[in-house]
Design an enzyme around this catalytic site. Sequence first.
Site, PDB file in Angstrom:
ATOM      1  N   LYS A  22       0.863  -1.192   0.000  1.00  0.00           N
ATOM      2  CA  LYS A  22       0.000   0.000   0.000  1.00  0.00           C
ATOM      3  C   LYS A  22       0.905   1.249   0.000  1.00  0.00           C
ATOM      4  CE  LYS A  22      -3.413  -2.686   2.432  1.00  0.00           C
ATOM      5  NZ  LYS A  22      -4.784  -2.722   2.852  1.00  0.00           N
ATOM      6  N   HIS A  25      -8.047  -3.733  -6.581  1.00  0.00           N
ATOM      7  CA  HIS A  25      -8.064  -3.812  -5.113  1.00  0.00           C
ATOM      8  C   HIS A  25      -9.271  -3.025  -4.603  1.00  0.00           C
ATOM      9  CE1 HIS A  25      -6.900  -3.316  -0.929  1.00  0.00           C
ATOM     10  NE2 HIS A  25      -6.074  -4.317  -1.112  1.00  0.00           N
ATOM     11  N   GLU A  68      -9.627  -1.080  -2.219  1.00  0.00           N
ATOM     12  CA  GLU A  68      -9.354   0.327  -1.878  1.00  0.00           C
ATOM     13  C   GLU A  68      -9.416   1.199  -3.127  1.00  0.00           C
ATOM     14  OE1 GLU A  68      -5.706  -0.288   0.318  1.00  0.00           O
ATOM     15  OE2 GLU A  68      -6.867  -1.292   1.891  1.00  0.00           O
ATOM     16  N   GLU A  78     -10.632 -11.175  -1.873  1.00  0.00           N
ATOM     17  CA  GLU A  78     -10.373 -10.338  -0.713  1.00  0.00           C
ATOM     18  C   GLU A  78     -11.691  -9.779  -0.182  1.00  0.00           C
ATOM     19  OE1 GLU A  78      -6.125  -8.844  -0.475  1.00  0.00           O
ATOM     20  OE2 GLU A  78      -7.242  -7.347  -1.578  1.00  0.00           O
TER      21      GLU A  78
HETATM   22  C1  PEP Z   1      -4.613  -6.048   1.187  1.00  0.00           C
HETATM   23  O1  PEP Z   1      -4.242  -4.899   1.245  1.00  0.00           O
HETATM   24  O2  PEP Z   1      -4.762  -6.581   0.079  1.00  0.00           O
HETATM   25  C2  PEP Z   1      -4.847  -6.770   2.438  1.00  0.00           C
HETATM   26  C3  PEP Z   1      -5.302  -7.997   2.375  1.00  0.00           C
HETATM   27  O3  PEP Z   1      -4.564  -6.106   3.598  1.00  0.00           O
HETATM   28  P1  PEP Z   1      -4.463  -6.761   5.066  1.00  0.00           P
HETATM   29  O4  PEP Z   1      -3.650  -8.015   4.942  1.00  0.00           O
HETATM   30  O5  PEP Z   1      -3.792  -5.722   5.903  1.00  0.00           O
HETATM   31  O6  PEP Z   1      -5.858  -7.058   5.512  1.00  0.00           O
END
Ligand code: PEP
Length: 251
Positions: A11, A95, A97, A167
Amino acid sequence: MRQRLAVGNWKMHGSLPENQVLLSKIVAAAGSLSRALAVVCVPFPFLAQAQSLLAGSKVAWGAQNVSQYPKGAFTGEVSAGMLREQGCRYVIVGHSERRQMFGEDDVTVALKAQAVLAEKMVPIICVGETLPQRDQGVTEEVVGRQLGVVADRLGEEGLRASVLAYEPVWAIGTGKTATPAQAQAVHACLRSLLASRSNSVAAAMPILYGGSVKASNAPELFDMPDVDGGLIGGAALIAEEFIAICRAANG
Ligand code: PEP
């Protein structure tokens, strides 16, 4: 046998001196990985450093975003060709985000994946549901739609050269991890959706789990039959954690 992967998504974290320490520890540990590949997806300004420290090692590097356009008047954007020149092998697209904070929709994600493939890199295509969507029981519908738009555009050949990451949005950076059974259920659903397009793509495509993966929970998650490794956020910034996760992915 499917490729196993442990992919760090840094990130917007890191600094040149911090990265140097972290990367050198990962390189030293990666020597003993026989089955899993360790990958770090770093912020754009650190790609040159990744290239200089990782070239010739067993650790691959990549980016966290890319423009869908090859070149032109797109202030602030970075093209897939530029990433290729920095030695990137992987690029994260879609992603949550980026979907939530930067308004990327399914079509944009698909175009970005296509741009990555056009430069002979591997897109890591992220899909996942929000907590309200899970509570409404529409998880499979949501990830199916996200995958479907990308799959229609990439076709069988493009999918064959891609990696998928499930995710759940509610698990990212929250400390709440999907249980191994929850992860496996969605991974199996994604694999069967892929199989409806191509059995060989479904059998070969790595599907990573991401969402608060840590050294302590990685082994049980990666033990699931359709979980081929992880996309790791916070824990990828701590050398000992990330190395242990890479070892878990190695099996
Ligand atoms: C990500 O940023 O893809 C992620 C899974 O973050 P985290 O492992 O911090 O939950």
